[in-house]
Design a protein around this motif. Structure first.
Motif: not given
Length: 101
Positions: A16, A26, A41
C-alpha cells in the motif's frame, strides 16, 4: 489453473503506497482484503507510519474481532526495491499487488 491452462498464483500480499487520498476506498479495500485472506499489507512511503496505525484500526474493527487479522508493516525510509524483496519473502508463495489510492 485459469481457463487457458496457465497456472496462476493468487494475490495474497499487498504493498500500500502512502499517502492515501481516499480513506473511504481504503475502508472498503480492508473489508475485501479480509475476505480474500490477504496475509500481509506493507505500507510504503511518506507518512506511512500513521497510515499503518489507521490500517490496523480498520482491520481490527470496533469490536476487536480476532478473526479479522492481517499482518501489517510500515517502511517509511526504505527503497521500494527493498520493500518488494521483503514482501516477496514473507510467508506464502502468493503474488504481490501494489495499491495506490
Amino acid at each position: 489453473m485459469d481457463d487457458t491452462g496457465n497456472t496462476t498464483v493468487a494475490v495474497t500480499k499487498i504493498i500500500l503506497h502512502s499517502p492515501v487520498r481516499d480513506l473511504r476506498a481504503l475502508q472498503d479495500l480492508v473489508e475485501t482484503w479480509i475476505v480474500r485472506k490477504i496475509s500481509l499489507v506493507a505500507v510504503h512511503g511518506e507518512g506511512c507510519e500513521a497510515l499503518h496505525d489507521l490500517l490496523d484500526q480498520l482491520i481490527v474493527g470496533d469490536d476487536g474481532n480476532e478473526d479479522r487479522f492481517i499482518v501489517t508493516t510500515w517502511h517509511e525510509n526504505e527503497p521500494i526495491e527493498d520493500v518488494i524483496e521483503f514482501v516477496g519473502t514473507f510467508g506464502d508463495e502468493g503474488s504481490i499487488e501494489h495499491v495506490r489510492l
